[in-house]
Design a protein around this motif. Structure first.
Motif, mmCIF file in Angstrom:
data_model
loop_
_atom_site.group_PDB
_atom_site.id
_atom_site.type_symbol
_atom_site.label_atom_id
_atom_site.label_comp_id
_atom_site.label_asym_id
_atom_site.label_seq_id
_atom_site.Cartn_x
_atom_site.Cartn_y
_atom_site.Cartn_z
ATOM 1 N N LEU A 1 5.715 -19.528 -11.847
ATOM 2 C CA LEU A 1 6.562 -19.973 -10.925
ATOM 3 C C LEU A 1 7.025 -21.366 -11.357
ATOM 4 O O LEU A 1 8.367 -21.427 -11.340
ATOM 5 C CB LEU A 1 5.852 -20.422 -9.525
ATOM 6 N N HIS A 2 6.473 -21.974 -12.091
ATOM 7 C CA HIS A 2 7.003 -23.346 -12.901
ATOM 8 C C HIS A 2 8.017 -22.923 -13.711
ATOM 9 O O HIS A 2 8.952 -23.829 -13.630
ATOM 10 C CB HIS A 2 5.745 -24.375 -13.292
ATOM 11 N N LEU A 3 7.792 -22.202 -14.566
ATOM 12 C CA LEU A 3 9.013 -21.661 -15.382
ATOM 13 C C LEU A 3 10.166 -21.301 -14.956
ATOM 14 O O LEU A 3 11.327 -21.697 -15.222
ATOM 15 C CB LEU A 3 8.451 -20.640 -16.454
ATOM 16 N N LEU A 4 9.923 -20.359 -13.922
ATOM 17 C CA LEU A 4 11.062 -19.965 -13.004
ATOM 18 C C LEU A 4 11.994 -20.991 -12.355
ATOM 19 O O LEU A 4 13.099 -21.048 -12.412
ATOM 20 C CB LEU A 4 10.635 -18.998 -12.139
ATOM 21 N N THR A 5 11.397 -22.125 -11.887
ATOM 22 C CA THR A 5 12.104 -23.071 -11.298
ATOM 23 C C THR A 5 12.695 -23.993 -12.170
ATOM 24 O O THR A 5 13.163 -24.972 -11.724
ATOM 25 C CB THR A 5 11.250 -23.448 -10.208
ATOM 26 N N THR A 6 12.171 -24.162 -13.497
ATOM 27 C CA THR A 6 12.651 -25.307 -14.211
ATOM 28 C C THR A 6 13.539 -24.964 -15.419
ATOM 29 O O THR A 6 13.738 -25.655 -16.416
ATOM 30 C CB THR A 6 11.402 -26.267 -14.880
ATOM 31 N N CYS A 7 13.898 -23.668 -15.303
ATOM 32 C CA CYS A 7 14.613 -23.003 -16.927
ATOM 33 C C CYS A 7 15.810 -22.621 -16.399
ATOM 34 O O CYS A 7 16.517 -21.809 -17.084
ATOM 35 C CB CYS A 7 13.701 -21.749 -17.405
ATOM 36 N N ASP A 8 16.645 -23.251 -15.388
ATOM 37 C CA ASP A 8 18.018 -23.091 -14.961
ATOM 38 C C ASP A 8 18.363 -21.466 -14.652
ATOM 39 O O ASP A 8 19.442 -20.935 -15.019
ATOM 40 C CB ASP A 8 18.824 -23.620 -16.077
ATOM 41 N N LEU A 9 17.104 -20.926 -14.127
ATOM 42 C CA LEU A 9 17.568 -19.366 -13.955
ATOM 43 C C LEU A 9 18.431 -19.159 -12.685
ATOM 44 O O LEU A 9 18.268 -19.933 -11.550
ATOM 45 C CB LEU A 9 16.241 -18.583 -13.713
ATOM 46 N N SER B 1 9.423 -14.161 -7.354
ATOM 47 C CA SER B 1 10.965 -14.789 -7.434
ATOM 48 C C SER B 1 11.618 -15.156 -6.142
ATOM 49 O O SER B 1 12.213 -16.114 -6.331
ATOM 50 C CB SER B 1 11.472 -13.619 -7.936
ATOM 51 N N GLU B 2 11.186 -14.749 -5.181
ATOM 52 C CA GLU B 2 11.674 -15.213 -3.854
ATOM 53 C C GLU B 2 11.240 -16.713 -3.452
ATOM 54 O O GLU B 2 11.794 -17.380 -3.086
ATOM 55 C CB GLU B 2 11.209 -14.331 -2.697
ATOM 56 N N VAL B 3 9.940 -16.996 -3.977
ATOM 57 C CA VAL B 3 9.440 -18.302 -3.960
ATOM 58 C C VAL B 3 10.212 -19.225 -4.850
ATOM 59 O O VAL B 3 10.547 -20.325 -4.364
ATOM 60 C CB VAL B 3 7.936 -18.151 -4.198
ATOM 61 N N ALA B 4 10.461 -18.724 -6.020
ATOM 62 C CA ALA B 4 11.221 -19.446 -7.012
ATOM 63 C C ALA B 4 12.511 -19.919 -6.606
ATOM 64 O O ALA B 4 12.920 -21.157 -6.609
ATOM 65 C CB ALA B 4 11.020 -18.702 -8.356
ATOM 66 N N ALA B 5 13.044 -19.047 -6.123
ATOM 67 C CA ALA B 5 14.386 -19.086 -5.510
ATOM 68 C C ALA B 5 14.712 -20.157 -4.155
ATOM 69 O O ALA B 5 15.301 -21.056 -4.124
ATOM 70 C CB ALA B 5 15.105 -17.902 -4.833
ATOM 71 N N LEU B 6 13.432 -20.262 -3.233
ATOM 72 C CA LEU B 6 13.353 -21.179 -2.137
ATOM 73 C C LEU B 6 13.094 -22.483 -2.844
ATOM 74 O O LEU B 6 13.396 -23.424 -2.581
ATOM 75 C CB LEU B 6 12.095 -20.675 -1.497
#
Length: 529
Positions: free
Chosen positions: A65-73, A103-108
């Motif tokens: 989750l951390h990677l998904l939210t900090t890598c400008d995806l 992925s939904e949590v990351a988007a939120l």
């Protein structure tokens, strides 16, 4: 150490100093500390076994989750991960909803970093926005990012208005300079100034977007409030007062505004939920509502856009473009005066309510940025193509002629360029490519094209060779009543200015016998990094 998803995508392991999600186990990387012989160091899979050295990501999704939210995806990246790997489709067991996929949590989480989303204190508001965008936080994220791209919301911006200029830093500080006869600089006086100065009365208020018109300025805060200075067009009775310091527009207090746009006879604002409101006065064009022409109260656009969220608006002389966001993709609607074909519907008919521009479907193009010039318009597609339409005088459409185009037409002179930004003014157009190069075409009057001392019109796109730094944004005067000037802002936050500067709008004091500057030069004392 690398970890690999079930579809072969490699995700780098997180460093020990990273700030991870609140439910990380006490020692999530203990399993990685056991040494393995090189011949046993196999690829790590999301559902790794309990063998020594294996790191099952499923047992510690917080790192992912951390990677998904900090890598400008972006939302498309998140959607692809969810579509190609079952790991990302399973419930993440994270609050606020244990049933959401990771992925939904990351988007939120990414949405929550946006200033306007943070202000949504009520869960009902967030859920309504989610419903309106298509029922997914990934779609909400796409909606927010599209709005930021189109108007540089929450990012630094330098805006070239009719005789005066406004600059906004990424921290929300506002600078103004140039013509000030109506107090449009917001400095508490009606005196012109060539030196960029911060508007002190806005201390403590973070501005995220600005709009400028003839003799007036509008500023939007991160709290959704709109402040205006200059000629007052928002008072009942149409009294034309002069306001020299920004004052909150009372008629907009019930609307959380995220963008404003100023035409010649009207003002438009965009709400956080994606609804467009227009205010008009003094002329026959009443965009989207049939109220009296002196009405200064905001009215929502009726018709096709009532239930479709809009992410960006752009105002021309007497018409409005709206970039709408739907689950199936982006689309453009237009409303107002149709002379010259600037509404893009294949005719010169005017439209009292928003109407979809269908030509983009024919061209197989998804618009991502719209720009309404005084008499012509332009769009950048997701694939980097540029379309223009409307009056073609002085070559402002870039098609090699001065003929009008009644529907969007691809600019063939840019076929080898992948565009990311377009800006239009009074018969002038600028395009920024993905590698930071700037092309201009149209009227060469007032040295506004940045092509040197030549005042000739340019019928096809021409590179501005003197801009050697990577440019990310261009703004130019969009008014028929003022000689134009232009700003080009670089990736580093440096602003270059050229065109007319006799009122100090270039951020430099010109000598008495000089009224314009043909070559782009830095604006000293203005750092937008």
């Amino acid at each position: 150490m690398d970890t690999t998803t079930s579809n072969g995508t490699i995700i780098p392991a997180a460093a020990a100093t990273l700030q991870l999600h609140s439910i990380i186990p006490e020692n999530p990387i203990a399993a990685m500390e056991l040494p393995l012989p090189s011949f046993l160091r196999l690829k790590r899979h999301c559902f790794g076994s309990c063998a020594p050295g294996e790191f099952p990501l499923a047992s510690c999704p917080s790192i992912v989750l951390h990677l998904l939210t900090t890598c400008d995806l972006d939302p498309r990246d998140l959607a692809k991960l969810e579509a190609t790997c079952s790991f990302f489709r399973k419930p993440a067991n994270f609050s606020p909803d244990l049933d959401l996929s990771i992925s939904e949590v990351a988007a939120l989480d990414i949405c929550q970093k946006r200033a306007i989303f943070k202000r949504m204190g009520e869960e009902e508001e967030r859920q309504e926005l989610k419903r309106k965008c298509g029922g997914s936080w990934k779609l909400v994220l796409r909606f927010l990012l599209a709005g930021e791209l189109g108007s540089r919301r929450e990012k630094s911006q330098a805006l070239a208005g009719p005789g005066h200029s406004i600059a906004v830093t990424s921290k929300g500080v506002v600078y103004s300079f140039g013509s000030n006869g109506s107090g449009q600089l917001g400095q508490g006086t009606a005196e012109d100034t060539w030196q960029p100065r911060p508007i002190r009365s806005l201390n403590g208020i973070r501005i995220i977007q600005a709009a400028i018109g003839a003799d007036r300025t509008m500023l939007v805060s991160d709290a959704g409030e709109v402040y205006a200075c200059g000629k007052d067009f928002f008072s009942e009775g149409g009294e034309s007062k002069i306001i020299t310091t920004p004052q909150r527009v009372k008629s907009l207090t019930e609307i959380f505004v995220v963008q404003a746009a100023i035409g010649n006879h009207f003002t438009a604002v965009l709400s956080r939920e994606g609804r467009v409101y227009t205010l008009s006065w003094g002329k026959d064009e009443r965009l989207g509502h049939g109220t009296d022409h002196k009405c200064v109260l905001p009215h929502p656009l009726l018709g096709a856009l009532e239930n479709i969220p809009v992410v960006q608006i752009s105002a021309g002389f007497c018409y409005l473009l709206a970039l709408a966001c739907q689950p199936t993709g982006m689309s453009v609607y237009s409303v107002g005066c149709g002379l010259g074909g600037k509404l893009g519907h294949g005719s010169e008919a005017s439209e009292k309510q928003p109407r979809l521009i269908e030509q983009f479907s024919v061209l197989n193009m998804e618009p991502v940025v719209v720009s309404a010039g005084a008499w012509h318009a332009a769009v950048v597609g997701r694939d980097g193509r540029v379309c223009t339409w409307g009056w073609g005088r002085f070559g402002c459409l870039g098609h090699g002629t001065v003929e009008p185009e009644l529907a969007p037409k691809v600019v063939e002179g840019l076929k080898d360029v992948k565009a990311v930004h377009v800006a239009t003014g009074d018969y002038t157009t600028f395009v920024v490519s993905d590698d930071g190069l700037v092309y201009s075409f149209g009227s060469g009057e007032f040295a506004n094209l940045g092509q040197g001392d030549v005042d000739e019109n340019t019928l096809t796109p021409k590179l501005i060779s003197s801009l050697r730094e990577r440019v990310v944004h261009v703004s130019l005067t969009n008014s028929v009543s003022w000689a134009g000037h232009t700003f080009a802002m670089t990736e580093s936050g440096t602003v270059y200015a050229f065109g007319t500067g006799d009122r100090g709008q270039l951020g430099v004091e010109l000598s008495d016998d000089v009224t314009e500057r043909a070559e782009p030069e830095k604006v000293v004392g203005l750092d937008l990094s």
